[in-house]
Design a protein around this motif. Structure first.
Motif, PDB file in Angstrom:
ATOM      1  N   THR A 214       0.851  -1.183   0.000  1.00 31.53           N
ATOM      2  CA  THR A 214       0.000   0.000   0.000  1.00 31.53           C
ATOM      3  C   THR A 214       0.889   1.237   0.000  1.00 31.53           C
ATOM      4  N   THR A 227       3.938  -1.234   3.496  1.00 31.41           N
ATOM      5  CA  THR A 227       3.758   0.057   2.835  1.00 31.41           C
ATOM      6  C   THR A 227       5.088   0.472   2.208  1.00 31.41           C
ATOM      7  N   TYR A 322       1.079   6.226  -6.529  1.00 27.63           N
ATOM      8  CA  TYR A 322      -0.199   6.661  -5.971  1.00 27.63           C
ATOM      9  C   TYR A 322      -1.280   6.665  -7.053  1.00 27.63           C
ATOM     10  N   THR A 324      -3.560   4.617  -7.837  1.00 25.98           N
ATOM     11  CA  THR A 324      -4.893   4.213  -7.368  1.00 25.98           C
ATOM     12  C   THR A 324      -5.295   4.994  -6.118  1.00 25.98           C
ATOM     13  N   GLU A 325      -4.611   6.111  -5.885  1.00 31.05           N
ATOM     14  CA  GLU A 325      -4.932   7.022  -4.783  1.00 31.05           C
ATOM     15  C   GLU A 325      -4.887   6.337  -3.423  1.00 31.05           C
ATOM     16  N   GLU A 327      -5.261   3.151  -2.580  1.00 34.26           N
ATOM     17  CA  GLU A 327      -6.087   1.973  -2.308  1.00 34.26           C
ATOM     18  C   GLU A 327      -5.215   0.832  -1.794  1.00 34.26           C
ATOM     19  N   GLU A 328      -5.687   0.180  -0.755  1.00 34.49           N
ATOM     20  CA  GLU A 328      -4.894  -0.850  -0.086  1.00 34.49           C
ATOM     21  C   GLU A 328      -4.470  -1.958  -1.056  1.00 34.49           C
ATOM     22  N   THR A 330      -2.522  -1.890  -3.662  1.00 29.39           N
ATOM     23  CA  THR A 330      -2.424  -1.596  -5.106  1.00 29.39           C
ATOM     24  C   THR A 330      -1.261  -0.670  -5.443  1.00 29.39           C
ATOM     25  N   GLN A 333       2.239  -0.915  -9.552  1.00 30.32           N
ATOM     26  CA  GLN A 333       1.500  -0.801 -10.797  1.00 30.32           C
ATOM     27  C   GLN A 333       2.447  -0.916 -11.980  1.00 30.32           C
TER      28      GLN A 333
END
Length: 360
Positions: A214, A227, A322, A324-325, A327-328, A330, A333
């Motif tokens: 995350t 994280t 970031y 997906t802003e 989102e846990e 994700t 990418q």
């Protein structure tokens, strides 16, 4: 018996095969006609031979189907590809953005893996779903490589596909495995022909954490607590792949930032090969293994990515981001690089390229 039969005015049927215009079966308007293929008076349907070509007659209307479509007849696993003239196509054909192979004798989509000759005389590998396949392929207990652009067998040299690098031996045109000496340098390949390399290990660090991290700039920053941020993740990925240990301050804060990481990249076998802005971005062609830094700021304004697959306009980039802003799960990418660069409003950027993209 469920057949559609045309009878002449004297109650007889014609003999033989004929393509004729008759009163319409589907249009009840007075005088409406349609074209039908008859065999001894019986209207034919599905794929039918006529004058040396294969044509498709709609099973419902019995008329020639003039429509670009794929039709599977009752009781069949695979079907026919029909064009706008009503021809049933064979050989290699493009359909829905992909190339497929239709057997020249049955006109049906091939339903098993095979190495086939096309209508142009070239050979292609077909997968079990009938589509042409590219990249590394196992065939008759050996590994081969098919070019993603031409779909043809690659006969020699290096190739990159789907995050991994391969080498084709020019002697037998097969992918090599195990330890090999190429150009005087020893390389090691796994059982699938993929090279063990520094770049591979860096990319796999991200791939192995897809769906697990995350995005956060307040936690460990390097993924150890679930994280991470972009530069902390890149520091950890490179370090895990075999880069030299980051300085103590970088380790204490979870990794370098997007500015302080640059000298460390140079120390670990990268060169700054391109510095650009939105006006010069079109001059940069992404290459496998490139590490790209966006902007000259740190924190949320900077970003760092690795080109993980392909090159040029088709290249994809892996990063913790970031997108997906937050989102846990994700944060990792993989996106088309050009798309992502435009999405990020075309920042200034710096490209660091491996001096040896094949380094172990």
């Amino acid at each position: 018996s469920g057949q559609k039969v045309y009878y002449n005015t004297n109650g007889t049927t014609d003999t033989g095969r004929e393509y004729v215009q008759l009163p319409s079966l589907t249009d009840t308007t007075k005088g409406a006609t349609g074209w039908y293929l008859l065999q001894d008076g019986v209207a034919q349907k599905g794929a039918q031979e006529w004058y040396g070509s294969e044509w498709y007659f709609d099973p419902s209307t019995y008329q020639l189907l003039k429509e670009n479509t794929y039709r599977v007849e009752k009781g069949q696993k695979v079907g026919y590809l029909v064009n706008s003239n009503g021809n049933v196509l064979s050989g290699v054909q493009k359909w829905m953005g992909t190339y497929y192979y239709f057997d020249p004798s049955t006109y049906l989509l091939l339903d098993h893996q095979d190495y086939v000759k096309s209508q142009w005389g070239y050979y292609y590998m077909v997968g079990s779903n009938g589509a042409l396949v590219t990249g590394p392929v196992r065939w008759q207990s050996s590994l081969y490589y098919f070019d993603p652009s031409s779909y043809l067998l690659k006969t020699s040299g290096w190739a990159e596909h789907n995050h991994y690098v391969y080498y084709v031996n020019s002697g037998d045109q097969k992918l090599v495995t195990g330890t090999q000496t190429i150009g005087g340098v020893r390389y090691t390949f796994d059982s699938n022909g993929a090279l063990y390399s520094f770049t591979r290990r860096t990319i796999e660090w991200f791939l192995n954490r897809e769906g697990k991290l995350t995005y956060s700039m307040l936690g460990s920053q390097n993924g150890t607590d679930g994280t991470a941020d972009c530069s902390g993740a890149m520091t950890q990925a490179l370090w895990s792949a075999g880069a030299s240990a980051p300085v103590a301050s970088a380790q204490r804060w979870g990794g370098y930032n997007t500015v302080s990481i640059r000298p460390w990249l140079i120390q670990n076998g990268y060169s700054n090969v391109f510095n650009g802005t939105s006006s010069t971005a079109s001059s940069y062609s992404p290459q496998y293994g490139d590490i790209v830094i966006w902007d000259d700021a740190t924190g949320v304004d900077g970003h760092i990515l690795i080109i993980a697959d392909g090159s040029g306009s088709g290249a994809t980039a892996l990063s913790v981001c970031y997108y997906t802003e937050g989102e846990e799960g994700t944060a990792v990418q993989e996106l088309n690089y050009n798309y992502y660069y435009n999405y990020a409003e075309s920042p200034s950027f710096h490209v660091y390229r491996p001096n040896n993209w094949l380094r172990a």
